[in-house]
Design an enzyme around this catalytic site. Structure first.
Site, short mmCIF file in Angstrom:
data_model
loop_
_atom_site.label_atom_id
_atom_site.label_comp_id
_atom_site.label_asym_id
_atom_site.label_seq_id
_atom_site.Cartn_x
_atom_site.Cartn_y
_atom_site.Cartn_z
N LYS A 276 0.82 -1.22 0.00
CA LYS A 276 0.00 0.00 0.00
C LYS A 276 0.84 1.25 0.00
CE LYS A 276 -3.84 -2.52 1.31
NZ LYS A 276 -4.52 -3.24 2.35
N GLU B 135 -2.66 5.81 8.82
CA GLU B 135 -3.00 7.03 8.09
C GLU B 135 -4.12 7.78 8.78
OE1 GLU B 135 -3.97 5.39 4.23
OE2 GLU B 135 -6.07 5.15 4.79
N HIS C 11 -15.87 -2.88 9.05
CA HIS C 11 -15.04 -2.59 7.87
C HIS C 11 -15.17 -3.62 6.78
CE1 HIS C 11 -13.33 0.45 10.39
NE2 HIS C 11 -12.97 -0.47 11.26
N ARG D 55 -7.82 -8.49 -7.68
CA ARG D 55 -8.47 -9.80 -7.75
C ARG D 55 -9.86 -9.60 -8.31
NH1 ARG D 55 -8.93 -7.96 -2.23
NH2 ARG D 55 -11.11 -7.39 -1.85
#
Lengths: 165, 503
Positions: free
Chosen positions: B116, B200, B235, B292
């Site tokens: 990431k 973040e 999430h 994917r």
């Protein structure tokens, strides 16, 4: 005939009697007159007043599962005396148990460990999800019944805590 | 074109891929762990092989065993599905090294977008905005603490290899930081085999909007519009729809072009999804690339008419995408609901066990991608997804009604599922209005609670059912009697036939 059920964490008592040309089901202080009852292997239907009910159902030894108007009810048959040695109804604060079966991945306490409310005492994993079990009480760990890496069943004591006076 | 594809997955997605293989005249090869020897996906395969013991590390995550089976079965390609090894560059590399085509991006592009941090650097260079935070996944608590202080709380800890919310933790104060990092690392390790996490800035009330992109080996890139995935619990997405009610023509076009730039800058081929967060003032931020086929891919298929798994296979085989961007249209509205073996009335805890009764809905515009059958014991070792229900209709309101109806006729009994909960979502005013964000589940708790209006009818039914027997043998015998009669009441006759449950 009397039946006791546990559904959505609440206890219900139902009494079934034969009436004139209907069946009378009493739940708490409510009475329902059931007519036009038919039952097949996985479906029950009946009428109460002007409302017709048709419900798919299934059952196993302890539970009856019902689909009704898009909702799903699991009704656990209980008879006060037998029920309670396991199951959420009788959970005690000082007994740490998982409400799902799974793998005990972490056990950060041992006998004699001091714990405070909110402290993690065990982590159980099932279907890729980890569930942290926290102590609800202040106290000292009295017994540890499993080891890391062992499989635990739901509602079985993993750790017991002696509450601080 | 390939002759044989090994499908390195299980459940509904393995079936989905097998169907695409068959349609292309390719032989699908299935693998299974010893917990899955009776699983439904195996019925769709032409050859099946035991890959290992139930734990994922021994079976569906076991790179060497899977490569060995692919070689032994003479498969020329491997489709990884989603989850498990789908985004693992080591696996893609192992395929490449063995001369087997990995149906997905190349191992280099996979490593880039899977990292990431590296992917954030890449997208910044092509002018796509990112959320402020850690540029390099650092080890050590001090650097996490410093960066958190720099971007300001709340912050979010995420798994570098992650997806689906595994390993993610929102941190609102410095006090919680260390515990959250450790918990995230444990989950990341268990879910992805890599414990690296990063941090973040956390954006409040965002929408989660992703764009489906296809890119072939000849450099052609098209996007297939957005999927709105803001309905999430813990999430993890549970309901997705397309088109999103949050985008207008201009924003949709800008985000679609940004998504294509991300895929091109990463030298990514095959199907990929570019995830964005959209804030309340319609700024969008690049989140990550999902390298994917995604769980929610069917809604894109329903509105565009393009078969994504077929495209994946063809692109991997070197075929050029046969259409241009301006030929792709969004037609009608599609919604997907993910059916999980979990208990919404008890914190969404997983609920493995035996499916005693199953009745799946159908009808116009209703699609089910299902991996289950009546009598199957849902094993506790894997993700609790059971099936996906997809509803398509000409407009959003009709699609919601269709979904709501299909959910209420979808009967899975014996284990806890979220079917009733999903239907409640369809009826929630904020959802029907299209006015929601990723905190929908928490913010609409009251609307989503199970009402006990019908509880008396359920208990009445249960009492009458219980009356017909109190242990297995008796139940069976009496059911036989009942089956012969439409009025069991008369058939049962004497009350003494069944004794009180208390005895």
């Amino acid at each position: 005939m009397k039946y006791n059920f546990l559904c959505l964490n609440k206890a219900y008592a139902a009494d079934v009697q034969k009436g004139e040309d209907e069946i009378i089901v009493t739940i708490g202080d409510r009475r329902f007159k059931v007519r036009e009852l038919t039952m097949h292997e996985n479906a029950i239907s009946f009428r109460i007043k002007n409302k017709n009910y048709r419900m798919p159902f299934a059952r196993d030894k302890k539970k009856i599962y019902i689909s009704l108007e898009g909702e799903y009810y699991t009704l656990e048959l209980s008879s006060g005396a037998r029920y309670g040695s396991e199951g959420p109804g009788q959970r005690k604060d000082n007994v740490i148990a998982s409400s799902m079966p799974g793998l005990l991945v972490k056990l950060p306490v041992k006998i004699g460990s001091k714990v405070k409310p909110g402290d993690t005492v065990a982590i159980v994993e099932a279907m890729k999800m980890q569930n942290e079990l926290r102590s609800p009480v202040d106290g000292i760990v009295k017994s540890v019944n499993f080891k890391e890496g062992e499989q635990v069943d739901a509602f079985v004591s993993i750790v017991e805590i002696d509450e601080s006076p | 074109m390939f002759k044989k594809i090994l499908i390195a997955n299980r459940g509904e997605i393995a079936i989905r891929v097998a169907r695409a293989c068959r349609e292309l005249g390719i032989c699908p090869v299935g693998i299974y762990s010893s917990a899955d020897e009776n699983s439904k996906h195996l019925r769709y395969m032409e050859e099946t092989y035991l890959v290992g013991d139930p734990p994922p590390q021994s079976s569906y995550l076991n790179i060497q065993a899977i490569i060995d089976l692919a070689k032994a079965s003479n498969a020329d390609a491997i489709h990884p599905g989603y989850g498990f090894l789908a985004e693992n560059p080591k696996f893609a590399r192992a395929c490449e090294d063995s001369g087997i085509i990995f149906i997905g991006p190349g191992s280099k592009a996979l490593a880039l977008v899977g990292d990431k941090v590296a992917s954030r650097n890449t997208v910044t260079k092509v002018g796509v905005p990112i959320i402020p935070g850690m540029q390099i996944a650092k080890k050590g608590y001090a650097s996490f603490k410093n960066i958190a202080a720099e971007v300001g709380y709340p912050v979010i800890v995420k798994a570098s290899m992650g997806g689906g919310g595994k390993g993610m933790r929102i941190v609102r104060t410095e006090k919680e930081l260390q515990n959250s990092i450790e918990a995230g690392q444990r989950e990341a390790k268990s879910a992805f085999g890599d414990e690296t996490v990063y941090l973040e800035k956390y954006i409040e009330r965002p929408r989660h909007i992703e764009f489906q992109v296809l890119r072939d080996k000849h450099g052609n890139t098209v996007h297939l519009f957005e999927r709105e995935c803001s309905i999430q619990r813990r999430h993890q997405k549970i309901v997705e729809e397309t088109p999103s009610t949050a985008l207008d023509v201009d924003l949709r076009q800008r985000m679609g072009e940004a998504a294509k730039r991300v895929i091109e800058a990463s030298d990514y081929t095959n199907a990929g999804t570019v995830e964005f967060l959209l804030d309340e003032t319609h700024n969008f931020y690049f989140l990550e690339v999902n390298a994917r086929v995604q769980v929610e891919h069917p809604i894109t298929e329903m509105v565009t008419g393009i078969d994504l798994v077929r495209q994946q296979i063809m692109i991997a085989a070197g075929v050029e995408i046969g259409f241009q961007q301006d030929a792709v249209e969004q037609r009608g509205h599609a919604i997907e609901a993910r059916i999980y073996a979990e208990d919404p009335e008890n914190g969404f805890l997983p609920s493995p066990g035996k499916i005693l009764y199953l009745d799946e809905p159908n009808g116009p515009g209703v699609r089910i991608d299902s991996g289950i059958f009546q009598g199957w014991d849902v094993p506790p070792h894997y993700d609790p997804i059971l099936s996906k229900l997809i509803a398509w209709a000409e407009d959003r309101e009709s699609a919601i009604n269709r979904m709501s109806d299909a959910l209420s006729y979808y009967v899975i009994l014996g284990i806890k599922t979220n079917l009733g909960y999903l239907r409640r979502i369809m009826l929630t005013p904020k959802f029907t209005a299209g006015d929601y964000h990723t905190h929908f589940i928490d913010d609409n708790e009251a609307d989503l609670r199970m009402s006990d209006d019908s509880i008396h009818a359920a208990i009445t039914a249960a009492s009458l059912i219980a009356m017909t027997g109190r242990n297995g043998e008796r139940i069976l015998r009496q059911e036989d009697e009942i089956l012969r009669s439409t009025t069991p009441w008369h058939e049962i006759g004497d009350w003494e036939v069944c004794r009180d449950i208390h005895e």
